[in-house]
Design a protein around this motif. Structure first.
Motif, PDB file in Angstrom:
ATOM      1  N   GLY A  52       2.847   1.397 -14.738  1.00  0.00           N
ATOM      2  CA  GLY A  52       3.895   0.691 -14.006  1.00  0.00           C
ATOM      3  C   GLY A  52       4.382   1.418 -12.776  1.00  0.00           C
ATOM      4  N   CYS A  53       3.777   2.559 -12.430  1.00  0.00           N
ATOM      5  CA  CYS A  53       4.298   3.294 -11.289  1.00  0.00           C
ATOM      6  C   CYS A  53       3.745   2.761  -9.976  1.00  0.00           C
ATOM      7  N   GLY A  54       2.822   1.784 -10.059  1.00  0.00           N
ATOM      8  CA  GLY A  54       2.367   1.143  -8.829  1.00  0.00           C
ATOM      9  C   GLY A  54       0.980   1.546  -8.402  1.00  0.00           C
ATOM     10  N   SER A 111      -2.026   0.420  -9.451  1.00  0.00           N
ATOM     11  CA  SER A 111      -2.900  -0.725  -9.224  1.00  0.00           C
ATOM     12  C   SER A 111      -2.462  -1.482  -7.986  1.00  0.00           C
TER      13      SER A 111
END
Ligand SMILES: Nc1ncnc2c1ncn2[C@@H]1O[C@H](COP(=O)(O)OP(=O)(O)OP(=O)(O)O)[C@@H](O)[C@H]1O
Ligand SMILES: Nc1ncnc2c1ncn2[C@@H]1O[C@H](COP(=O)(O)OP(=O)(O)OP(=O)(O)O)[C@@H](O)[C@H]1O
Ligand SMILES: [Mg+2]
Ligand SMILES: [Mg+2]
Lengths: 290, 505, 327, 323, 325
Positions: free
Chosen positions: C60-62, C64
């Protein structure tokens, strides 16, 4: 037969009820296809019908010499022949309406899922509206507006049904759309049309096929109801529903065969289609696979 | 004692002047009385008017019955009749009752019980029209406007008549309840309270009679008559009505729904050829239709009015079907292979209409025509007819006034808005000779001469086959044998509570 | 050495759809949640020709999202991505074929209804890289290069194991003859044994073709193994970026340190005590990142300054970029 | 005192349309009270099925074909369903891999835990919730009593897994089977949970079967380790010795595949091929086709256990390195 | 949440607008109602006067605008045939239909869901197969047909129940209800049963499908692992989980129930809106048709809104705006 198909059939075969249902559907379809060769009488050849033979009970020997095993209807039609031809029309209507609704609904649903944004919102609101709005009222108004005949009836049935396909297709397509293979196709990049038709669409088909079988059955039943309400096909080319509706008025007076035999034919047909659809649904459901 | 009737429909309002629909006036005749009455066979009888006479060619004088009181106790006078006529002239509905007073130019009150009606020309049928001149109370309706009168009536406040029953309650499309008016001037009706339940679905009517939820029902479906007759608990009364099934054929130059067998256009409208019309007539086996399609509830007809009607011509013969001759006639007319046509008929208007329609389709097929049956609800087919989209129509017609010109003037006369004649002549048929006869009959005050005129019109009509009459529709009433009996079945199918008697034990 | 792929201050927000109804409700005074997810915030980076940049960080840290922007699949909300100086997209649609992606889950990234040969050939044919007639030969070549029997071209994905499928996915991407390959967790769903095979294949092909790569993974050891440089992301931002050897050997940012410490090590000497040290606390919601340094609520070194002010990403003497007040 | 759990020759098969899947084929092991046992192996090697077999929850086309599971002296194979139910949750508990799927999204945490409490006659609703709150506090959920009314989606993944663990701990079971409970979580959260689980097990003396495919995790958590391949236990022993000096080539291969075992950028020592289909295993050793040491005997005869104590299922075990 | 409701209401307005336009054009195309209603002895003048009186001579768009103008003032017009405001007419009959529809939906739910859950829980048992066979039948047999069979059997031949009509009602809140008296219930039973067969089949199938899926989920497995009894799992876990799709379909189906009430009401002479609309179609009573459809559209949108809100209530994941506690 490809191995996948044969495995599919192996699994299908395990449910003998579904096999019987499939056989019934096959027999009925065959009977409908070959009605002109099986039926003792051509119920559409009006010149052939004798009013004097009307409403005779099963087993009656008509003036023209043949035995009406299922009796005759109010026009003096041999019921057995009329049922065969009626099946033909009912199936025609059901399949035609189902196919058109499938095409339109699928395109709309997939388009909505693919396009997103305003197009998606617009299409899906329309579909929701249509789904929540009684199909039968819609069909009623449409048939009244468009007049009698096969085409208006098919239009009415399609209008009443396409939304189910659209919704299913939309659901399937939004699920597919999120899968990586669609993103992979977009990332290549492949043209949008190709993504939709080659990638998303084929993967939406299994649930659509299931909905399709059920909707064909529904179309047949809906057509019967419309006939009952006086908005069906011309009375000289009766569908099963029309036969039932026509015979309906004789139920109270005990001449039940006029309505009951076509009714049984209708029920057997619809039940069989539904059972086949059920089995397909179970087989297409990956969570129930083993 | 209570009587519960299962009827098809009506009333549609509590205001008798709101609409001219038959079931509406049938229901409201219980509460409101009319100037003249019509008997079982539609003969004119005194009602609120004891007697009437012609004062001069354009003036009728009606003498009113004395001592007639409204339900609120007030006296009925000539003023009430005059104000009722005024209401009918001004109120407007979808089917305005002004048709009954269309001939009236003015009213003159001679004394409280005598009223003169001045017409816009000789009006021999005025007493027939006044069968539906409902008399409402001037006092009660005073101050009502067209906007608020319906509400006033529906609330019961001004639902005050002189009829044998008083208003109790009404739920639209459900039921109408009245109770006996003990002050009625005529015979005291038997039932203290009468409930008319609207059961428009025939199967529902029969079912509820069989379960005893209603005491009697009207318009028993033909299919059920025999079964009900065999039922020990139920008795059935049958009568011939004034409704006649007929097949009207388009006479215009071009007609929309006829083509050659291969679908190409025909050079001319075949229906304009008398030989084609005769062939069609000869193809139709009226007896079979009456016996089989109508299940015995029908009588073959070859004129548009039934025997009881003023102007019926007893000399017109019912043709014998002759397929060979019909085929020959078609060949002579230039259609040896027939042609393709749509046969339109209503499928929910009258009992048996769909059956008769499909029956005719079969018969026409037998003389070599390619016929496509199109049975449709009245709501679809009548507007289509009015727009001129049909080439023919098989439907019923009822001469409800009991006088033949009611039919001919509206249907056989050239459509002429100046003369206000032929309003329903959609086929474009025009025959100056016939027009003259119809106009003459319209103003002929001498009954003898008028009857003769009407019979001549009838003869021409039938020989011209402007429309091909097929059969008179029969009607049946069924009732619980242990509870009620019906005095007689009326030929206009109207059913009044006072005609229903308690079962004779 | 030149930068082939650059990101300049790219930011990506995912805003909830605000309907007309919401707007009216807003006018009426109702609270409408219009907070956007800041998936990636103000990221600048460069990938040099021929190098592999690893991207690590928690779920979820970005990662992708950044990868998709760099690959030209997702347009940035702000900032620009350049591939050899040009944007890889026009409008919302990718136009370039010079950057290709390998996805995480090979089960999902192959269309189950299309034969793998067609899957591989489809893109090149569509972009005219190969004629329809030459496609089978090209497919066969790529299949053998990724270690599969060329005869498998007519099979469907379900007839392969996970590792084989990932090979197909790699073949598909490489058949487009890209200059840059974005690998979004290509081994995350594979078993260690298969993972080793794929990593080996990746290393081979990279060398043979001289590929430039962006390698995304949450597995620190995998990133270490394949990358020349690594970037560590936390809550949408890069907190540390530099040569892999240096970052792993001497992490500067407390988050990088914590991350490296929290991974269980293979203990060959028995398990007396734990081989790892968890970071306390949990990832904050990207809907409402904490003020100051996003890591401050979990950071053992956090001070008042960290809670107030966000540290910029600055270069240190050895070339490593770090965003920390105290490193 | 006898072992808490003694599994002997357990065989669990799935009768599928395609054939019989021998997911667990002759597994035997014992587990002492308070011991932590690591169960490792590649995907599909039968780890989960073994776990479900122990707790009696194998999915329908599958069933335990033969073998014995003795739990505290009681035979579990063939035990009446309601007696088995009475054991589940009370004396044997299980935690699953995906915390998002295990909790019912439409019931509050409190309601779900209370159901689990009351499943074993746990008195009043109040008492049940109290117990739930206390247990949640034990697994490190702050302000537990207030959070009982929250729904699962209001929790993060790590918190949800803590709830699942707390549910398993409610009745103080003697055995917990944890089926990859941290695989779906982030490294930082995984580390927290691992640490807590280890501490809880040690504190309460609960035996733990830790299923995982991650050798590193197991190495720092477990006392003993079982390595599974194709439904069989191919190697077992104390964790330190197994990992330091594996006997089975498969275990060796697994270790060598790890990037941590190689220098960055260098080729890894991969095991060739992929896991075999359990539908049609080759005769002999199932690992033979991938094994660098395989000989003809491996391809024809099933291997037998060598070296009891440190057991390995291999014809040609690696030498025990000097330890 | 408020924004959501407002959005839905805006959509509702749009739907009603579209609906009314559609019906307006449709009825216009069928023809002039005066041609159906007027007596045959009317002269041309009278016919035209009547047409003028109702504004039917105006161009369609003018008629429609006039209708919209009235609609904005809450006036749906006045029935041609009955000369009663459409709102009065519809509202006086709506309770009957709602009662019927509700009764049938309840029958469907209370019988269908338990049967379906059972069939989903034990999909292979003979009883389950029987239930499914029945549900296919309920799906397939046309409503009108079953209606008549019910009347013939239970009213005419066995004489247990009345053949139709609504029977006595009890006034509560100014509206008459049948279900409050024993006799009223007897009248309600057959039509409600007739109408419910389809729902019943639907509920059975949906709950079976839902149960089958949920039974295989990790949630159920976990509950089993915690030692919950099968009954508790079914009651507490499965029922809650399947209720979400059920409610959606329930809402959608409530709409079609109202629609199919047309058929049932016709056969059972049930004095509801369905019969009203059939009557108004046969007499081209445009104000009633349009008004009814607009109201029905409104009703559906409301029902759907309620369903969506219920949905949010049942599925905490969908609750927006945060929890108060
Ligand atoms: N299409 C989207 N709409 C809304 N939010 C999104 C979308 N895609 C990603 N996000 C959000 O953006 C944030 C970053 O997501 P991203 O997928 O880039 O993370 P990641 O680092 O790749 O995580 P993982 O390791 O789980 O793959 C997350 O909070 C996610 O919820
Ligand atoms: N319901 C089932 N039906 C058929 N086969 C099954 C079923 N469940 C498991 N299997 C088979 O049993 C074998 C062992 O599965 P299991 O889930 O135990 O593997 P695992 O070691 O837990 O793998 P993972 O690491 O992926 O969880 C697999 O080959 C699987 O295909
Ligand atoms: Mg990601
Ligand atoms: Mg597993």
């Amino acid at each position: 037969m490809s191995p996948a198909l044969s495995a599919f059939w192996q699994e299908y075969r395990e449910n003998w009820i579904a096999v019987v249902a499939l056989a019934v559907v096959a027999i009925i379809v065959a009977a409908a296809l070959f009605a002109p060769w099986i039926a003792p009488q051509d119920p559409y050849d009006l010149a052939n019908l004798e009013l004097a033979n009307a409403r005779r009970p099963p087993g009656f020997v008509g003036s023209d010499g043949y035995v009406h095993w299922l009796g005759t209807d109010a026009q003096g039609r041999d019921l057995f022949s009329a049922i065969l031809y009626g099946l033909r029309i009912s199936l025609q209507m059901g399949i035609a309406a189902g196919a058109v609704a499938l095409t339109i609904g699928t395109l709309l649903g997939v388009l909505a899922a693919h396009a997103g944004g305003k197009v998606e919102a617009g299409i899906m609101r329309l579909v929701d509206l249509q789904l929540s709005f009684p199909a039968i009222l819609l069909a009623l108004v449409l048939v009244a507006v468009l007049g009698q005949g096969r085409v208006p009836l098919i239009i009415a049935l399609v209008t009443a049904q396409y939304a189910y396909f659209a919704r299913t297709a939309y659901g399937a397509a939004t699920a597919e759309r999120q899968k990586d293979y669609v993103e992979a196709a977009r990332a290549t990049p492949l043209p949008g049309r190709r993504v939709v038709f080659r990638h998303i669409l084929p993967n939406c088909l299994p649930p659509l096929i299931v909905v399709g079988t059920v909707q064909v059955a529904n179309a047949i039943a809906l057509e019967a109801t419309l006939s009952f309400l006086g908005l069906g096909l011309p009375p000289t080319e009766p569908s099963l529903g029309m036969l039932i509706a026509n015979g309906f008025q004789y139920m109270m007076s005990g001449r039940t065969w006029i309505s009951v035999y076509p009714g049984i034919a209708l029920i057997v047909l619809i039940v069989a289609i539904n059972v086949v659809g059920d089995q397909l649904r179970d087989q297409f459901n990956p969570r129930l696979r083993r | 004692q209570n009587l519960t009737m299962g009827v098809i429909a009506g009333p549609e309002s509590m205001d008798p002047h709101y609409t001219a629909t038959g079931t509406h006036s049938e229901a409201l005749k219980h509460v409101f009385d009319t100037l003249t009455h019509s008997g079982d066979r539609l003969q004119i009888e005194p009602g609120l008017a004891e007697s009437w006479r012609i004062v001069n060619p354009t003036t009728w004088e009606f003498r009113l019955r004395r001592g007639v009181k409204f339900h609120d106790g007030s006296d009925m006078t000539a003023e009430d009749v005059a104000s009722s006529i005024r209401r009918m002239q001004t109120l407007s509905g979808p089917n305005p009752t002004s048709i009954y007073v269309r001939r009236v130019r003015e009213t003159r009150i001679v004394d409280p019980h005598t009223i003169q009606v001045v017409t816009d020309g000789p009006a021999p049928t005025l007493p027939n029209d006044f069968i539906r001149l409902f008399v409402t109370s001037t006092r009660a309706t005073a101050g009502l406007t067209p906007e608020n009168s319906n509400e006033a009536f529906n609330s019961g406040r001004v639902t005050i008549g002189t009829g044998p029953y008083r208003y109790v309650s009404w739920t639209p499309r459900e039921q109408f309840t009245v109770e006996r008016n003990d002050a009625y001037w005529g015979d005291r009706p038997h039932w203290g309270r009468v409930v008319r339940r609207e059961l428009s679905n025939p199967a529902a009517r029969v079912a509820q009679l069989r379960t005893g939820q209603v005491d009697m029902i009207v318009r028993v479906p033909a299919a059920d008559v025999q079964t009900l007759e065999r039922d020990r608990n139920i008795s059935v009364v049958k009568a011939e009505t004034v409704y006649v099934f007929n097949l009207a054929l388009d006479q215009r130059e071009n007609t929309p729904q006829v083509t050659a067998r291969d679908g190409s256009r025909l050079a001319a409208n075949p229906y304009r050829d008398p030989r084609v019309r005769e062939a069609i007539d000869l193809a139709i086996d009226r007896r079979a239709l009456a016996e089989v399609a109508m299940e015995g509830l029908g009588t073959p007809q070859s004129q548009m009015v039934t025997p009881g009607i003023f102007g019926y011509n007893p000399n017109i013969q019912i043709p014998t079907p002759n397929v060979a001759r019909a085929r020959q006639l078609l060949a002579e007319a230039g259609y040896p292979n027939g042609f393709r046509m749509v046969l339109n008929f209503s499928n929910n208007r009258l009992p048996g209409d769909a059956g008769v329609g499909t029956g005719i389709t079969q018969m026409l097929a037998r003389i070599g025509l390619e016929v496509q049956a199109a049975g449709q609800p009245a709501a679809v087919i009548f507007p289509a007819r009015a727009r001129g989209e049909l080439s023919n129509i098989m439907a019923g017609w009822g001469t409800l006034t009991g006088e033949a010109n009611y039919y001919y003037a509206a249907n056989a006369h050239t459509n002429d808005r100046e003369k206000r004649l032929g309003a329903f002549n959609w086929t474009g048929y025009s025959n100056p000779e016939l027009d003259a006869l119809i106009q003459a009959a319209n103003v002929e005050l001498d009954d003898k001469k008028r009857e003769e005129l009407l019979q001549r019109i009838g003869a021409i009509y039938t020989s011209e086959r402007i429309a091909i009459p097929i059969a008179a529709v029969g009607s049946a009433w069924a009732m619980r044998r242990d509870r009620v009996s019906l005095r007689v079945g009326r030929s206009d199918e109207e059913t009044y509570a006072w005609d229903v008697l308690p079962a004779s034990r | 050495m030149s930068a082939i792929l650059t990101a300049e201050h790219v930011t990506r927000r995912f805003s909830p759809r605000v309907t007309l109804g919401d707007r009216i409700a807003g006018l009426l005074g109702a609270k409408v949640d219009r907070r956007a997810v800041q998936a990636v915030t103000d990221v600048s980076l460069q990938v040099q020709q021929g190098e592999t940049l690893g991207l690590v960080g928690e779920s979820g840290c970005g990662k992708s999202t950044l990868g998709r922007m760099l690959a030209g699949i997702l347009p940035p909300s702000e900032g620009a991505v350049r591939l050899s100086g040009a944007s890889p997209m026009r409008g919302k649609h990718k136009t370039t074929t010079r950057i290709q992606t390998v996805f995480q889950d090979p089960n999902a990234s192959l269309n189950p209804r299309i034969r793998i040969g067609d899957t591989i050939a489809e893109g090149p044919i569509s972009h005219g890289l190969v004629t329809r007639a030459n496609a089978p030969a090209m497919v066969a070549e790529w299949l053998s290069r990724v270690g599969l029997d060329p005869a498998f071209a007519t099979r469907f994905p379900h007839q392969f194991s996970g590792g084989q499928r990932q090979r197909v996915a790699i073949a598909r991407a490489l058949a487009m003859q890209p200059e840059v390959l974005v690998c979004d967790e290509p081994v995350a769903s594979l078993d260690v044994s298969i993972q080793a095979q794929i990593l080996n294949l990746f290393l081979d092909l990279r060398q043979q073709l001289g590929l430039t790569c962006l390698f995304i993974s949450h597995d620190l050891s995998v990133v270490r193994h394949v990358s020349d440089r690594v970037a560590v992301m936390y809550l949408g931002r890069i907190v540390e970026m530099g040569e892999a050897a240096k970052v792993y050997a001497a992490p500067r940012h407390p988050y990088t340190q914590g991350l490296l410490d929290s991974v269980p090590k293979l203990m060959l000497g028995g398990n007396e005590g734990l081989s790892f040290k968890p970071i306390s606390g949990e990832l904050p919601s990207p809907l409402s990142p904490p003020p100051g340094c996003a890591f401050n609520p979990r950071c053992p070194k956090a001070t008042e300054l960290c809670r107030r002010e966000r540290p910029p990403l600055t270069a240190r003497e050895d070339g490593t970029l770090v965003a920390c007040h105290h490193a | 005192m006898s072992a808490l759990l003694e599994v002997a020759q357990l065989r669990t098969h799935f009768l599928t349309r395609a054939g019989v899947v021998k997911a667990v084929e002759g597994v035997s092991f014992t587990l002492e009270r308070g011991e932590i046992l690591g169960l490792v192996g590649e995907s599909g090697s039968g780890k989960s099925v073994t776990g479900f077999s122990l707790i009696g929850l194998v999915d329908p086309p599958g069933r335990i074909v033969s073998g014995s599971i003795r739990f505290d002296g009681q035979e579990l194979v063939g035990l009446a369903p309601d007696r088995m139910r009475a054991l589940r949750g009370k004396r044997i508990a299980m935690v699953f891999q995906d915390p998002a799927a295990t909790l019912n999204p439409v019931l509050t945490i409190g309601a779900q835990m209370a159901l689990a409490v009351q499943a074993h006659g746990g008195g009043s609703e109040r008492a049940a919730r109290d117990l739930a709150a206390r247990t949640l506090t034990r697994v490190g959920i702050p302000d537990a009593a207030a959070r009982l009314d929250a729904y699962p989606h209001e929790f993060s993944g790590g918190m949800r897994q803590r709830v699942a663990i707390a549910t398993a701990l409610l009745h103080g079971p003697e055995l917990i089977i944890a089926d990859e409970p941290t695989t779906a979580l982030d490294v930082s959260i995984q580390a927290q949970i691992l640490a807590e689980m280890k501490q809880l097990a040690k504190q309460s003396g609960t035996a733990l079967i830790w299923i995982s495919h991650d050798l590193a995790t197991v190495s720092s958590l477990a006392d003993r380790v079982l390595v599974m391949y194709a439904g069989r236990i191919v190697e077992s022993g104390p964790v330190a010795s197994v990992l330091r000096a594996p006997l089975h080539p498969y275990t060796r291969g697994l270790l060598d595949s790890l990037p941590a075992m190689a220098r960055p950028g260098e080729k890894l020592n991969q095991i060739p091929g992929s896991t075999p289909s359990l539908l049609s295993l080759p005769p002999g050793c199932p690992f033979a086709p991938r094994c660098p040491r395989a000989t003809d005997i491996c391809r024809s005869d099933p291997p037998v256990v060598t070296q009891p104590g440190r057991m390995a299922l291999c014809h040609h075990p690696l030498e025990m390195a000097a330890a | 949440m408020l924004g959501y409701i407002i959005q839905r209401l805006l959509q509702a307005a749009l739907v009603m607008l579209a609906m009314s336009a559609l019906v307006f054009v449709g009825v216009y195309a069928i023809g002039n109602p005066i041609d159906v209603l007027i007596s045959p002895d009317a002269t041309q003048d009278i016919r035209e006067a009547a047409i003028r009186h109702y504004g039917l001579d105006l161009p369609l768009w003018q008629q429609y605008l006039a209708f919209l103008g009235r609609l904005l003032r809450g006036d749906l017009g006045t029935s041609f045939v009955l000369n009663i405001p459409v709102t009065d007419l519809v509202f006086s009959r709506l309770p009957a239909t709602l009662e019927l529809a509700l009764a049938s939906v309840l029958i469907g739910a209370f019988i269908g869901i338990p049967l379906g859950v059972y069939a989903g829980y034990r999909p292979e048992s003979p009883l389950s197969r029987g239930i499914m066979a029945f549900s296919v039948l309920g799906f397939s047999v046309p409503t009108f047909w079953i209606g008549l069979i019910l009347i013939l059997t239970f009213a005419v031949n066995l004489d247990w129940l009345p053949a139709g009509d609504r029977g006595p009602t009890v006034e509560v809140l100014g509206v008459g209800w049948s279900f409050l008296t024993w006799e009223g219930l007897q009248f309600l039973l057959l039509p409600a049963l007739n109408l419910s067969l389809f729902k019943l089949a639907m509920m059975i199938r949906l709950s079976r499908a839902g149960t089958r899926e949920v039974m295989l989920s990790d949630t159920v497995k976990f509950a089993r692992a915690a030692g919950l009894s099968e009954l508790t799992i079914l009651r507490r876990h499965v029922l809650r989980l399947i209720s979400i799709p059920l409610v959606t379909v329930f809402g959608l189906e409530f709409g079609s129930t109202l629609a199919f009430a047309v058929v049932t009401e016709t056969i059972f002479s049930w004095p509801g809106v369905g019969k009203l609309i059939i009557d108004s179609i046969t007499s081209l009573d445009r104000p009633v048709m349009v008004g009814y459809l607009v109201l029905v559209a409104f009703l559906f949108v409301t029902i759907n809104l309620v369903v969506d809100l219920t949905y949010a209530l049942l599925d905490p994941r969908l609750r927006r705006g945060g929890r108060a506690a």
